[in-house]
Write a protein that holds these residues in place. Structure first.
Motif, mmCIF file in Angstrom:
data_model
loop_
_atom_site.group_PDB
_atom_site.id
_atom_site.type_symbol
_atom_site.label_atom_id
_atom_site.label_comp_id
_atom_site.label_asym_id
_atom_site.label_seq_id
_atom_site.Cartn_x
_atom_site.Cartn_y
_atom_site.Cartn_z
ATOM 1 N N ASN A 1 -10.312 7.322 2.693
ATOM 2 C CA ASN A 1 -9.378 7.301 1.570
ATOM 3 C C ASN A 1 -10.107 7.472 0.241
ATOM 4 O O ASN A 1 -9.653 8.207 -0.652
ATOM 5 C CB ASN A 1 -8.592 5.988 1.588
ATOM 6 N N GLN A 2 -11.267 6.810 0.125
ATOM 7 C CA GLN A 2 -12.051 6.923 -1.111
ATOM 8 C C GLN A 2 -12.553 8.345 -1.317
ATOM 9 O O GLN A 2 -12.583 8.844 -2.454
ATOM 10 C CB GLN A 2 -13.231 5.949 -1.064
ATOM 11 N N GLU A 3 -12.954 8.997 -0.219
ATOM 12 C CA GLU A 3 -13.430 10.377 -0.333
ATOM 13 C C GLU A 3 -12.316 11.294 -0.819
ATOM 14 O O GLU A 3 -12.548 12.192 -1.641
ATOM 15 C CB GLU A 3 -13.959 10.861 1.022
ATOM 16 N N GLN A 4 -11.110 11.074 -0.296
ATOM 17 C CA GLN A 4 -9.975 11.874 -0.756
ATOM 18 C C GLN A 4 -9.728 11.651 -2.246
ATOM 19 O O GLN A 4 -9.455 12.600 -2.991
ATOM 20 C CB GLN A 4 -8.722 11.513 0.045
ATOM 21 N N GLY A 5 -9.807 10.397 -2.665
ATOM 22 C CA GLY A 5 -9.617 10.081 -4.073
ATOM 23 C C GLY A 5 -10.678 10.727 -4.952
ATOM 24 O O GLY A 5 -10.370 11.248 -6.041
ATOM 25 N N LYS A 6 -11.940 10.743 -4.471
ATOM 26 C CA LYS A 6 -13.030 11.366 -5.232
ATOM 27 C C LYS A 6 -12.787 12.869 -5.410
ATOM 28 O O LYS A 6 -13.070 13.425 -6.471
ATOM 29 C CB LYS A 6 -14.366 11.123 -4.526
ATOM 30 N N THR B 1 -0.509 6.976 -4.631
ATOM 31 C CA THR B 1 0.070 7.327 -3.323
ATOM 32 C C THR B 1 -0.968 7.167 -2.221
ATOM 33 O O THR B 1 -0.683 6.625 -1.149
ATOM 34 C CB THR B 1 0.596 8.776 -3.340
ATOM 35 N N LEU B 2 -2.193 7.651 -2.496
ATOM 36 C CA LEU B 2 -3.280 7.475 -1.528
ATOM 37 C C LEU B 2 -3.515 6.003 -1.234
ATOM 38 O O LEU B 2 -3.714 5.601 -0.082
ATOM 39 C CB LEU B 2 -4.574 8.096 -2.076
ATOM 40 N N GLU B 3 -3.493 5.186 -2.283
ATOM 41 C CA GLU B 3 -3.723 3.747 -2.102
ATOM 42 C C GLU B 3 -2.596 3.103 -1.295
ATOM 43 O O GLU B 3 -2.849 2.281 -0.417
ATOM 44 C CB GLU B 3 -3.874 3.058 -3.467
ATOM 45 N N MET B 4 -1.363 3.489 -1.574
ATOM 46 C CA MET B 4 -0.226 2.933 -0.828
ATOM 47 C C MET B 4 -0.280 3.336 0.643
ATOM 48 O O MET B 4 0.026 2.548 1.541
ATOM 49 C CB MET B 4 1.095 3.379 -1.448
ATOM 50 N N GLU C 1 -0.593 0.668 3.804
ATOM 51 C CA GLU C 1 0.280 0.673 4.984
ATOM 52 C C GLU C 1 -0.531 0.833 6.272
ATOM 53 O O GLU C 1 -0.269 0.166 7.282
ATOM 54 C CB GLU C 1 1.296 1.809 4.862
ATOM 55 N N GLN C 2 -1.546 1.701 6.229
ATOM 56 C CA GLN C 2 -2.387 1.917 7.406
ATOM 57 C C GLN C 2 -3.154 0.641 7.772
ATOM 58 O O GLN C 2 -3.206 0.248 8.946
ATOM 59 C CB GLN C 2 -3.380 3.053 7.116
ATOM 60 N N LEU C 3 -3.736 -0.002 6.757
ATOM 61 C CA LEU C 3 -4.506 -1.219 7.013
ATOM 62 C C LEU C 3 -3.604 -2.370 7.431
ATOM 63 O O LEU C 3 -3.994 -3.202 8.268
ATOM 64 C CB LEU C 3 -5.305 -1.602 5.770
ATOM 65 N N GLU C 4 -2.432 -2.434 6.866
ATOM 66 C CA GLU C 4 -1.498 -3.496 7.243
ATOM 67 C C GLU C 4 -1.156 -3.404 8.726
ATOM 68 O O GLU C 4 -1.126 -4.418 9.431
ATOM 69 C CB GLU C 4 -0.231 -3.393 6.397
ATOM 70 N N GLU C 5 -0.925 -2.185 9.190
ATOM 71 C CA GLU C 5 -0.604 -1.986 10.601
ATOM 72 C C GLU C 5 -1.795 -2.373 11.490
ATOM 73 O O GLU C 5 -1.627 -3.055 12.511
ATOM 74 C CB GLU C 5 -0.237 -0.516 10.835
ATOM 75 N N THR C 6 -2.994 -1.966 11.076
ATOM 76 C CA THR C 6 -4.205 -2.281 11.846
ATOM 77 C C THR C 6 -4.461 -3.784 11.879
ATOM 78 O O THR C 6 -4.774 -4.354 12.931
ATOM 79 C CB THR C 6 -5.429 -1.565 11.236
ATOM 80 N N ILE C 7 -4.345 -4.428 10.728
ATOM 81 C CA ILE C 7 -4.601 -5.874 10.637
ATOM 82 C C ILE C 7 -3.567 -6.658 11.437
ATOM 83 O O ILE C 7 -3.907 -7.632 12.123
ATOM 84 C CB ILE C 7 -4.612 -6.325 9.155
ATOM 85 N N ASN C 8 -2.317 -6.240 11.361
ATOM 86 C CA ASN C 8 -1.270 -6.935 12.127
ATOM 87 C C ASN C 8 -1.509 -6.817 13.633
ATOM 88 O O ASN C 8 -1.293 -7.774 14.391
ATOM 89 C CB ASN C 8 0.107 -6.379 11.769
ATOM 90 N N GLU D 1 -8.129 -8.070 1.979
ATOM 91 C CA GLU D 1 -7.355 -6.845 1.798
ATOM 92 C C GLU D 1 -6.559 -6.895 0.493
ATOM 93 O O GLU D 1 -6.469 -5.895 -0.233
ATOM 94 C CB GLU D 1 -6.431 -6.622 2.997
ATOM 95 N N ILE D 2 -6.001 -8.061 0.173
ATOM 96 C CA ILE D 2 -5.264 -8.207 -1.093
ATOM 97 C C ILE D 2 -6.209 -7.960 -2.272
ATOM 98 O O ILE D 2 -5.868 -7.243 -3.220
ATOM 99 C CB ILE D 2 -4.629 -9.611 -1.188
ATOM 100 N N MET D 3 -7.405 -8.553 -2.206
ATOM 101 C CA MET D 3 -8.383 -8.373 -3.286
ATOM 102 C C MET D 3 -8.840 -6.915 -3.388
ATOM 103 O O MET D 3 -9.011 -6.386 -4.492
ATOM 104 C CB MET D 3 -9.596 -9.284 -3.054
ATOM 105 N N ARG D 4 -9.039 -6.270 -2.235
ATOM 106 C CA ARG D 4 -9.441 -4.860 -2.249
ATOM 107 C C ARG D 4 -8.379 -4.004 -2.928
ATOM 108 O O ARG D 4 -8.673 -3.148 -3.765
ATOM 109 C CB ARG D 4 -9.665 -4.374 -0.811
ATOM 110 N N ASN D 5 -7.116 -4.250 -2.561
ATOM 111 C CA ASN D 5 -6.013 -3.486 -3.135
ATOM 112 C C ASN D 5 -5.902 -3.699 -4.650
ATOM 113 O O ASN D 5 -5.754 -2.743 -5.418
ATOM 114 C CB ASN D 5 -4.712 -3.884 -2.445
#
Length: 521
Positions: A314-319, A365-368, A372-379, A489-493
């Motif tokens: 995701n970071q690479e896409q943002g860069k 949008t990339l961050e959102m 969502e992706q991480l939320e699914e993985t963490i859950n 994850e909250i802090m990262r976001n």
């Protein structure tokens, strides 16, 4: 080595530290900015506090990034207050009134230590300084040559200063050091030549060989102890420590006074032969099962690699998005600067503002999407780890129930033996002699039943406590782990959103300042 008190002894307070940091901070424009905004102590990497008449080291706990600390030429009497300076590499405490080496246990990164010109008589308490390369102890009170042998443990030590100590007056001083510290390069500011090292080794060969033998034995013992500690930590991480032997069974009888007396009864010896083996087998089952479950939990924790990969992607896409924007950004600013007509300037500014808004939307949008992706993985991980822990607890409780069943069976057999012996005593048919403290239990039926019951209660309590401890710890581990993952994850976001806003605000402010300047012109 007495110090002259030209002024009153001083305390290391905030005012002294702020002044020192300010004076040693950056100069010119950066320095002005630092003075306006203030320099955070936690960001300081070098601090000079020499010639301050400091009596006591204090108030340095905030300097967590400090790498170099100069405290020479003061009146310090004790090494203290340095425990939070774990990144310290260079420490100068020369020309003080220090009598003992202490307070350095947390300075594991220290490479250069100067205690020159103090009142130290013994070299010790440096064990934690595994990276030590330079040690200056000249002009102290060190008189025993055995202090040199202590320094053999510092494998990185290359420079040593001991001149000005009584030990340096010994005629064998240099040869002794060359023999016992063969990796040393500089002694008292002079390079040691290889020829002298060879002569020293020959002269002290027998003593060195004997010392090496003792050191090897000690090293082997230390490695064994370390291996045992590491193994115990692994078992604790699996929540099954000390269940791979007789520890739990032994603990049941350690405080069982009545059980110790009852073991002398005829027939109890045979009963106690089979009981421990069966009990320990169940404990071993718990232990082995616990280790297997720990491996499964570790495998689940590998999901963090997936999380990091997703974040990195995701970071690479943002860069890439920002890089494309930056290219257009420079062209747009230059185009606005070169434009002479007001209407064209305004049009280009509007277009550029839209580009900034578009970049903001793309990055958000990339961050959102990542959220969502991480939320699914963490859950998914949360469900899996809770299921694993639940299954582990359920099976451990089942095995612990088997331990209780064994104890209940043992209790019934023991009570049966005790009642039979009581009947024999009452009828005068007891042929075996019993110790007085054991015979005192057979006054009547209530007394012997209570004694057997008390022993049984102690055994059950030990089993219950071990089960409760295991269940509580594994549940607590699970709860804290999941809480940390969610909080991280909250802090990262929040951090990422803040970064996006700061960047967009920055480029917008560039446009705003350009817009004002051009319109005024």
């Amino acid at each position: 080595m007495n110090r002259l008190y030209d002024m009153e002894p001083r305390v290391m307070d905030d005012d002294m530290l702020k002044l020192a940091v300010g004076e040693q901070g950056p100069r010119e424009e950066a320095g002005q900015l630092a003075k306006q905004e203030g320099i955070l102590f936690k960001d300081v990497v070098s601090l000079q506090l020499d010639f301050q008449n400091i009596l006591r080291i204090d108030n340095l706990w905030q300097f967590e990034s400090l790498q170099k600390l100069q405290l020479d030429n003061n009146i310090i009497e004790k090494i203290e207050g340095l425990e939070n300076l774990t990144r310290l590499v260079w420490l100068d405490l020369s020309f003080n009134n220090i009598e003992a080496i202490e307070g350095l246990d947390t300075l594991v990164n220290l490479e250069d230590l100067s205690l020159f010109n103090n009142r130290i008589s013994k070299i010790d308490s440096l064990d934690a300084l595994v990276k030590l390369q330079v040690l200056s102890l000249g002009n102290n009170h060190i008189g025993n040559m055995m202090n040199i042998i202590y320094l053999r443990r510092f494998k990185a030590l290359r420079t040593l200063s001991l001149s000005g100590n009584p030990v340096a007056e010994d005629e064998d001083y240099k040869m002794f050091i060359c023999a016992y510290l063969p990796d040393l390069v500089y002694l008292d500011f002079r390079r040691l030549d290889d020829h002298m090292k060879e002569l020293a080794e020959m002269k002290h060969q027998y003593s060195i060989d004997e010392l090496k033998h003792r050191e090897n034995l000690m090293q082997a013992r230390l490695e064994d102890e370390q291996a045992r500690r590491e193994e115990l930590e692994e078992h604790k991480a699996a929540f099954v420590e000390q269940l791979n032997g007789t520890f739990l069974f032994d603990s049941m009888y350690a405080e069982d006074v009545e059980g110790s007396k009852l073991s002398h009864l005829p027939g109890v010896g045979e009963l106690l032969e089979a009981y421990p083996d069966k009990f320990v087998i169940i404990c071993l089952n718990i232990f082995e099962y616990g280790l297997k479950q720990q491996e499964k939990r570790k495998a689940e924790l590998d999901f963090m690699e997936c999380v990091q990969e997703a974040i990195q992607e995701n970071q690479e896409q943002g860069k890439l998005k920002i890089a494309k924007f930056e290219e257009k950004h420079l062209l747009s600013l230059n185009a606005i600067r070169e434009e002479s007509e007001l209407s064209s300037i305004e049009t280009k500014i509007v277009e550029y503002s839209e580009d900034i808004t578009e970049l903001f939307n793309v990055l958000m949008t990339l961050e959102m999407q990542l959220v969502e992706q991480l939320e699914e993985t963490i859950n998914m991980f949360e469900r899996n780890i809770i299921d694993l822990v639940g299954l582990f607890v359920e099976n451990v409780q089942s095995l612990m129930a088997q331990c209780r069943d064994l104890e209940n069976h043992h209790h019934e057999k023991l009570l049966e033996i005790a009642i039979n012996i009581l009947e024999k005593i009452v009828k005068g048919e007891m042929d075996e002699d019993l110790p007085d403290d054991v015979r005192s239990l057979f006054v009547d039926k209530d007394t012997i039943v209570n004694a057997v019951g008390a022993s049984h209660d102690i055994h059950l309590l030990k089993i219950d406590n071990r089960e409760d401890e295991l269940v509580t710890r594994v549940n607590s581990w699970c709860t804290h782990l999941l809480d940390k993952i969610h909080k991280d994850e909250i802090m990262r976001n929040r951090k990422r959103v803040k970064e996006i806003n700061q960047y967009v605000d920055h480029v917008q402010s560039e446009l705003d300042s350009l817009e004002c300047g051009d319109l005024l012109d």
